[in-house]
Design an enzyme around this catalytic site. Structure first.
Site, PDB file in Angstrom:
ATOM      1  N   HIS A 184       0.824  -1.224   0.000  1.00 54.03           N
ATOM      2  CA  HIS A 184       0.000   0.000   0.000  1.00 54.03           C
ATOM      3  C   HIS A 184       0.853   1.268   0.000  1.00 54.03           C
ATOM      4  O   HIS A 184       0.320   2.363  -0.151  1.00 54.03           O
ATOM      5  CB  HIS A 184      -1.022  -0.013   1.157  1.00 54.03           C
ATOM      6  CG  HIS A 184      -0.485   0.434   2.469  1.00 54.03           C
ATOM      7  ND1 HIS A 184       0.035  -0.419   3.414  1.00 54.03           N
ATOM      8  CD2 HIS A 184      -0.390   1.673   3.014  1.00 54.03           C
ATOM      9  CE1 HIS A 184       0.409   0.267   4.469  1.00 54.03           C
ATOM     10  NE2 HIS A 184       0.163   1.541   4.256  1.00 54.03           N
ATOM     11  N   ASP A 246       0.021  -7.500   2.009  1.00 53.91           N
ATOM     12  CA  ASP A 246       0.483  -6.113   1.894  1.00 53.91           C
ATOM     13  C   ASP A 246       2.015  -6.074   1.974  1.00 53.91           C
ATOM     14  O   ASP A 246       2.603  -5.764   3.018  1.00 53.91           O
ATOM     15  CB  ASP A 246      -0.156  -5.287   3.035  1.00 53.91           C
ATOM     16  CG  ASP A 246       0.066  -3.800   2.866  1.00 53.91           C
ATOM     17  OD1 ASP A 246       0.605  -3.391   1.825  1.00 53.91           O
ATOM     18  OD2 ASP A 246      -0.298  -3.050   3.797  1.00 53.91           O
ATOM     19  N   SER A 343       4.217   2.995   7.910  1.00 55.86           N
ATOM     20  CA  SER A 343       3.868   1.895   7.016  1.00 55.86           C
ATOM     21  C   SER A 343       5.049   1.459   6.173  1.00 55.86           C
ATOM     22  O   SER A 343       5.870   2.283   5.764  1.00 55.86           O
ATOM     23  CB  SER A 343       2.759   2.336   6.067  1.00 55.86           C
ATOM     24  OG  SER A 343       1.537   2.187   6.713  1.00 55.86           O
TER      25      SER A 343
HETATM   26  N1  ARG Z   1      -1.764   2.883   7.385  1.00 52.95           N
HETATM   27  C1  ARG Z   1      -0.883   3.812   7.990  1.00 52.95           C
HETATM   28  C2  ARG Z   1       0.251   4.115   7.017  1.00 52.95           C
HETATM   29  O1  ARG Z   1       0.065   3.895   5.853  1.00 52.95           O
HETATM   30  C3  ARG Z   1      -0.459   3.392   9.355  1.00 52.95           C
HETATM   31  C4  ARG Z   1      -0.119   1.943   9.542  1.00 52.95           C
HETATM   32  C5  ARG Z   1      -0.007   1.486  10.954  1.00 52.95           C
HETATM   33  N2  ARG Z   1      -1.117   1.842  11.767  1.00 52.95           N
HETATM   34  C6  ARG Z   1      -1.306   1.392  13.021  1.00 52.95           C
HETATM   35  N3  ARG Z   1      -2.273   1.885  13.737  1.00 52.95           N
HETATM   36  N4  ARG Z   1      -0.483   0.516  13.527  1.00 52.95           N
HETATM   37  O2  ARG Z   1       1.285   4.698   7.354  1.00 52.95           O
END
Ligand code: ARG
Length: 393
Positions: A184, A246, A343
């Site tokens: 992603h 992912d 991420s």
């Molecule tokens: N989806 C977010 C990103 O793309 C955060 C990923 C981690 N989120 C979490 N609450 N552990 O950076």
């Protein structure tokens, strides 16, 4: 990364382990090197080097001692991490009068070094050619990493339609050619929200400074690489909110020359893999959102406990998200979580041969740091086969 957790005093760890494991490494290869005094030495595990071993055990460690240790670091050694250029010297300009026993048993080396072929048709390194431990984290526990800690961390750089550049996701260097990240971070909404992924930055510590120094120890300038090829896992679907598979690989062009501040992390290969148990502490690292800033300028680290998978599945099922076994949940404590910008970065633990292994890739969560909502990570061990089949020299 949101956090205030302080665990992992590696100084204590190092000191206690030093006593118990020195006898374990029997086979050593001799690799000649120059120490910071320009004396000729052998690049070996610090555990097999009595002179420097005695320095690392000093408490407190002066900044000169630390500087000497850091400047003594070498790569190519065989045996437990970290490796040092071992002579009788215990400090800058210090010549010991009593000669020490030779710290090594010479055997021919088959180790071709971190920038060369990695042997047996396997392009992924194994210890001691990956996941080195930090010398400096003795004093920097808490949220900021030490300057030489998690030196495989990568920052991904994007360009939006107006040409503006932005650092966003994280990643991890897995050999001198490839960075592992989240799918992603490469395709889907990220294209609209951040831009197109163009560059990988390695050797970074503090994004607000050109040269990063702590107590007179400075790292080397960052390096940037363009991405020759982006390989998203074939089963990842950017429209599926379960975020299954992912994971993605970035092939760098040209390959990177490894140094003290740029080294690959180890992956849980079949030969080095260990089970991940509920409650076990793993470490996540990144430059993502903190409780006080949208992004951290300094590389952060945080300990997270692995969550029971069934409990995590039930929790996310209440949001109509279906988690599978190749996802891993960790955290779920108030304010202790990875967050936006983290991420693609690694969730790690110290494993076989005391090297650092990447067990997860930061994938998603329900907002960040909410009590009872663990973060979801891609389980790396389930993708090692895919990684090995996909990467090429
Ligand atoms: N989806 C977010 C990103 O793309 C955060 C990923 C981690 N989120 C979490 N609450 N552990 O950076």
């Amino acid at each position: 990364m949101k956090s205030t957790l302080r665990i992992g005093d590696f100084g204590v760890f190092l000191a206690t382990c030093l006593l118990s494991f020195t006898v374990l490494e029997t086979v050593q290869a001799q690799q000649s090197c120059r120490n910071p005094n320009q004396n000729r030495g052998t690049c070996i595990s610090i555990y097999d080097c009595p002179s420097l071993f005695s320095v690392v055990q000093k408490n407190p460690l002066s900044s000169e001692d630390r500087n000497f240790l850091v400047s003594s670091k070498c790569i190519n050694g065989v045996g437990r991490q970290p490796h040092v250029c071992c002579t009788n010297d215990r400090g800058f300009g210090v010549q010991e009068s009593t000669p020490q026993p030779s710290p090594v048993t010479p055997t021919p080396t088959r180790n071709s070094g971190p920038n060369g072929p990695q042997g047996q048709g396997n392009l992924l390194p194994s210890p001691p050619n990956c996941g080195p431990n930090s010398f400096m984290n003795k004093i920097y526990n808490g949220n900021d990493t030490a300057l030489d800690e998690f030196v495989w961390m990568a920052l991904l750089e994007y360009v939006d339609r107006t040409g503006r550049r932005e650092l966003s996701c994280g990643g991890s260097l897995i050999n001198n050619r490839y960075v592992l990240t989240a799918a992603h971070c490469v395709i889907g909404e990220v294209l609209k929200e951040v831009g197109r992924l163009t560059t990988v930055r390695l050797g970074e510590y503090d994004t607000s400074k050109d040269l990063d120094c702590i107590d007179n120890n400075c790292n080397q300038p960052i390096i940037e690489r363009s991405i020759e090829e982006t390989i998203v896992h074939p089963e990842y679907d950017p429209l599926n909110k379960d975020r299954t598979h992912d994971i993605a690989l970035l092939r760098l062009d040209p390959p990177v020359l490894l140094n003290e501040y740029i080294q690959p992390v180890c992956l849980p290969l079949v030969s080095t893999r260990q089970a991940i148990n509920t409650g076990e502490l793993l470490v996540v690292s990144g430059w993502g959102r903190t409780t006080t800033a949208r992004k951290s300028t300094i590389k952060q680290k945080l300990n997270l406990a692995v969550t029971d998978h069934a409990t995590c599945q039930r929790k996310f099922a209440t949001r109509n998200i279906k988690l599978i076994e190749s996802q891993l949940c960790a955290g779920g404590e108030y304010y202790k979580d990875s967050c936006d910008g983290d991420s693609g970065g690694p969730l790690m633990r110290e494993g076989f041969n005391n090297a650092w292994y990447q067990e997860g890739v930061v994938s998603f969560g329900n907002r960040c740091g909410l009590e009872g909502w663990p973060g979801v990570y891609t389980r790396v061990s389930d993708y090692v086969d895919w990684i090995q089949e996909t990467i090429r020299p």
